[in-house]
Design a protein around this motif. Structure first.
Motif, PDB file in Angstrom:
ATOM      1  N   ALA A   2      84.805  23.562  48.362  1.00  0.00           N
ATOM      2  CA  ALA A   2      85.053  24.364  47.036  1.00  0.00           C
ATOM      3  C   ALA A   2      83.931  25.779  47.931  1.00  0.00           C
ATOM      4  N   ASN A   3      84.485  27.054  48.027  1.00  0.00           N
ATOM      5  CA  ASN A   3      83.523  27.973  48.487  1.00  0.00           C
ATOM      6  C   ASN A   3      82.602  28.327  47.164  1.00  0.00           C
ATOM      7  N   HIS A   4      81.646  29.017  47.038  1.00  0.00           N
ATOM      8  CA  HIS A   4      81.104  28.854  46.353  1.00  0.00           C
ATOM      9  C   HIS A   4      80.358  30.429  45.396  1.00  0.00           C
ATOM     10  N   GLN A   5      80.812  30.704  44.713  1.00  0.00           N
ATOM     11  CA  GLN A   5      80.445  32.265  44.305  1.00  0.00           C
ATOM     12  C   GLN A   5      79.853  32.391  42.950  1.00  0.00           C
ATOM     13  N   ILE A   6      79.403  31.553  41.835  1.00  0.00           N
ATOM     14  CA  ILE A   6      78.970  31.901  40.470  1.00  0.00           C
ATOM     15  C   ILE A   6      78.153  30.569  39.858  1.00  0.00           C
ATOM     16  N   TYR A   7      77.271  30.076  39.315  1.00  0.00           N
ATOM     17  CA  TYR A   7      76.773  29.311  39.068  1.00  0.00           C
ATOM     18  C   TYR A   7      77.307  28.163  38.198  1.00  0.00           C
ATOM     19  N   LEU A   8      78.785  28.658  37.428  1.00  0.00           N
ATOM     20  CA  LEU A   8      80.055  28.520  36.619  1.00  0.00           C
ATOM     21  C   LEU A   8      80.817  27.636  37.680  1.00  0.00           C
ATOM     22  N   ASP A   9      80.624  27.599  39.006  1.00  0.00           N
ATOM     23  CA  ASP A   9      81.365  26.967  39.489  1.00  0.00           C
ATOM     24  C   ASP A   9      81.656  25.524  39.481  1.00  0.00           C
ATOM     25  N   TRP A  10      80.595  24.777  39.509  1.00  0.00           N
ATOM     26  CA  TRP A  10      80.419  23.576  38.965  1.00  0.00           C
ATOM     27  C   TRP A  10      81.378  22.964  37.366  1.00  0.00           C
ATOM     28  N   CYS A  24      86.085  21.350  35.011  1.00  0.00           N
ATOM     29  CA  CYS A  24      86.847  21.650  34.058  1.00  0.00           C
ATOM     30  C   CYS A  24      88.445  20.651  34.457  1.00  0.00           C
ATOM     31  N   LEU A  25      88.430  21.123  35.984  1.00  0.00           N
ATOM     32  CA  LEU A  25      89.500  20.696  37.084  1.00  0.00           C
ATOM     33  C   LEU A  25      90.133  19.778  36.432  1.00  0.00           C
ATOM     34  N   LEU A  26      88.676  19.112  36.697  1.00  0.00           N
ATOM     35  CA  LEU A  26      89.310  17.317  37.329  1.00  0.00           C
ATOM     36  C   LEU A  26      89.381  16.626  36.046  1.00  0.00           C
ATOM     37  N   TYR A  27      88.893  16.917  34.646  1.00  0.00           N
ATOM     38  CA  TYR A  27      89.552  16.211  34.061  1.00  0.00           C
ATOM     39  C   TYR A  27      90.836  16.376  33.713  1.00  0.00           C
ATOM     40  N   PHE A  28      92.143  17.737  34.441  1.00  0.00           N
ATOM     41  CA  PHE A  28      93.091  17.063  34.301  1.00  0.00           C
ATOM     42  C   PHE A  28      93.921  16.245  35.925  1.00  0.00           C
ATOM     43  N   ILE A  29      93.323  15.821  36.445  1.00  0.00           N
ATOM     44  CA  ILE A  29      93.556  15.030  37.353  1.00  0.00           C
ATOM     45  C   ILE A  29      94.171  13.226  37.060  1.00  0.00           C
ATOM     46  N   GLY A  30      95.201  12.822  37.206  1.00  0.00           N
ATOM     47  CA  GLY A  30      95.888  11.676  36.598  1.00  0.00           C
ATOM     48  C   GLY A  30      95.528  11.465  35.351  1.00  0.00           C
ATOM     49  N   PRO A  31      95.932  10.552  34.517  1.00  0.00           N
ATOM     50  CA  PRO A  31      96.971  10.259  33.156  1.00  0.00           C
ATOM     51  C   PRO A  31      95.516  10.570  32.011  1.00  0.00           C
ATOM     52  N   GLN A  32      94.211  10.285  32.542  1.00  0.00           N
ATOM     53  CA  GLN A  32      93.509  10.604  31.025  1.00  0.00           C
ATOM     54  C   GLN A  32      92.402  10.938  32.096  1.00  0.00           C
ATOM     55  N   GLY A  58      80.377  37.473  43.223  1.00  0.00           N
ATOM     56  CA  GLY A  58      80.580  37.315  41.584  1.00  0.00           C
ATOM     57  C   GLY A  58      79.632  36.442  40.738  1.00  0.00           C
ATOM     58  N   GLN A  59      78.477  37.064  40.990  1.00  0.00           N
ATOM     59  CA  GLN A  59      77.199  36.222  39.750  1.00  0.00           C
ATOM     60  C   GLN A  59      76.661  38.050  39.122  1.00  0.00           C
ATOM     61  N   ASP A  60      76.630  39.293  39.826  1.00  0.00           N
ATOM     62  CA  ASP A  60      77.282  40.624  38.749  1.00  0.00           C
ATOM     63  C   ASP A  60      78.239  40.087  37.765  1.00  0.00           C
ATOM     64  N   PHE A  61      79.207  39.468  37.819  1.00  0.00           N
ATOM     65  CA  PHE A  61      80.288  39.598  37.092  1.00  0.00           C
ATOM     66  C   PHE A  61      80.293  38.585  36.072  1.00  0.00           C
ATOM     67  N   TYR A  62      79.519  36.979  36.785  1.00  0.00           N
ATOM     68  CA  TYR A  62      79.983  36.575  35.313  1.00  0.00           C
ATOM     69  C   TYR A  62      78.891  35.528  35.646  1.00  0.00           C
ATOM     70  N   THR A  63      77.646  35.459  34.195  1.00  0.00           N
ATOM     71  CA  THR A  63      76.910  34.016  34.507  1.00  0.00           C
ATOM     72  C   THR A  63      77.116  33.643  33.284  1.00  0.00           C
ATOM     73  N   LEU A  64      76.391  32.385  32.803  1.00  0.00           N
ATOM     74  CA  LEU A  64      75.832  31.707  32.246  1.00  0.00           C
ATOM     75  C   LEU A  64      75.666  32.465  30.878  1.00  0.00           C
ATOM     76  N   ARG A  65      75.112  33.285  30.209  1.00  0.00           N
ATOM     77  CA  ARG A  65      75.048  34.600  29.713  1.00  0.00           C
ATOM     78  C   ARG A  65      76.466  34.926  29.099  1.00  0.00           C
ATOM     79  N   SER A  66      76.880  36.038  30.610  1.00  0.00           N
ATOM     80  CA  SER A  66      77.728  36.803  30.074  1.00  0.00           C
ATOM     81  C   SER A  66      79.735  36.396  29.637  1.00  0.00           C
TER      82      SER A  66
END
Length: 419
Positions: A132-140, A145-153, A288-296
């Protein structure tokens, strides 16, 4: 009256101070998240590490299953903190025209809905490398979270990522990541390529032999797009005589190339899932990091209202030019062999893969530009679904704090005492 701009569209440095009542929610988030991390890590040390030290196959198997449970617990914890403190949803769309495209029949098969018509999972392959492209530290966090929805479990119990070696001894979090068997690298390719190739070879062999999912997340750009990294990308592009990207950085192909060459021979049906991520409120050519951080996001309570994720998928063996494997390293031709490390990739194959990845990234960069213009990643409106970041089952709230591991251990101990 002048409309007030939503706070997520305002740079963090220009936002008004949060009211005092927000402090209570921030403290509560801090307590909940750290309690979850402590419970998970304590369970690993108290209940699982002793099993790892025992010289029995059954204890080793219980240890591995327990670690998977704790990794899944951390994935549930990430969903839970979003659900409670930073509500948002994923808008997942699918490429339908270019490379890595999905057919309408593929999309109908992939999207799984419940009786109410809500999307509950994505029926995608469960053995893949995700880039994936990497814009903010919260990308991971959002990709996990997306992986939680891949596959039945979900495949959030089977995720692997690479981290700086210095992070492995960070109390609680670093220790937990070591238990998760994440790959710690020294940022020296001379030594990292040996460890990366060997670790992935082992993980790939185990996933195929045991028929388990495997999700390896990698960011080919290597770092965030920022005012510090943008000039470096431009300088490298000028040196190579190629055009720089506009919304992303030039990708580095070496780590991904080695990863795919290590995994592909051991997982014949390995897929490469390419995710293009865009966060609302970030204007073109801003960071992106100017708009979204862990703190914000979690302390100030200003998350992105949605996260746009556009998917492309490739069959690695047939559609990705990773090169001829068995000729350069015969040991890689069979998933049953012991993990071996490919010391060198032929220069021609390196160049071919590098050009392919840069072409893929140029298409990604163009699609981001198109999204800013038309609110769509493609000229034709792509098929998309909305997935709120919420746990699907109430009992998973207990999973997020690793409740069932000590409960099971207590039950087993009670049974032992009766004999």
């Amino acid at each position: 009256m002048t409309a007030v701009a939503p706070l997520y569209t305002v740079p963090i440095s220009e936002r008004p101070r949060q009211p005092w009542r927000r402090t209570f929610s921030a403290v509560l988030f801090f307590l909940v998240f750290n309690l979850g991390c402590l419970m998970i890590n304590a369970s690993q040390f108290v209940f699982l590490l002793p099993l790892r030290l025992l010289p029995f196959k059954w204890s080793r198997a219980l240890y591995v299953d327990g670690i998977r449970y704790t990794k899944g617990a951390f994935g549930c914890l990430l969903i839970l903190i979003c659900q409670w403190f930073a509500p948002t949803k994923l808008i997942v769309s699918f490429e339908t025209t270019g490379q890595g495209s999905f057919t309408p029949e593929d999309i109908d098969r992939i999207i799984v809905k419940d009786k109410k018509g809500d999307v509950v999972s994505l029926n995608l392959p469960t053995k893949f490398v995700m880039i994936a492209n990497h814009q903010i530290y919260l990308d991971w966090l959002y990709e996990w979270c997306l992986l939680y929805f891949i596959g039945p479990q979900g495949v959030h119990r089977y995720v692997y990522i690479t981290l700086k070696k210095s992070l492995q001894w960070v109390p609680v979090v670093g220790w937990g990541m070591q238990f998760f068997n994440f790959i710690f690298l020294a940022r020296s390719w001379a030594s990292d390529r040996v460890q990366l190739s060997a670790n992935l070879s082992t993980l790939g062999s185990e996933a195929e032999t045991q028929d388990n999912p495997l999700a390896f997340i990698l960011y080919p750009e290597g770092t965030l797009v920022s005012q510090d990294t943008r000039p470096i990308s431009k300088k490298f592009a000028d040196k190579m005589g190629i055009a720089d990207m506009t919304h992303t950085l030039l990708p580095r192909s070496t780590g991904l190339h080695y990863s795919l060459r290590s995994l592909s021979p051991r997982i014949p049906d390995l897929r490469l899932i390419d995710v293009t991520v865009v966060y609302p409120g970030v204007p073109p050519l801003h960071y992106g990091q100017d708009f979204y951080t862990l703190r914000s996001v979690f302390f100030d309570g200003i998350p992105p209202p949605v996260i746009h994720m556009h998917l492309r998928m490739f069959d690695v063996a047939r559609e990705v030019p990773i090169g001829y494997l068995s000729g350069s390293n015969p040991s890689e031709a069979s998933p049953k062999t012991e993990p071996m490390v490919e010391v060198d990739i032929p220069e021609k194959e390196k160049k071919g893969f590098d050009e392919w990845l840069k072409g893929l990234w140029k298409e990604k960069d163009d699609s981001i530009g198109m999204f800013y213009e038309a609110n769509s990643f493609a000229r034709e409106k792509a098929a998309q679904v909305e997935i709120p970041l919420k746990l699907r089952r109430k009992r998973e709230m207990l999973d997020a704090f690793c409740f069932f591991l000590p409960a099971a251990a207590g039950w087993a101990w009670g049974k032992c005492k009766t004999y």
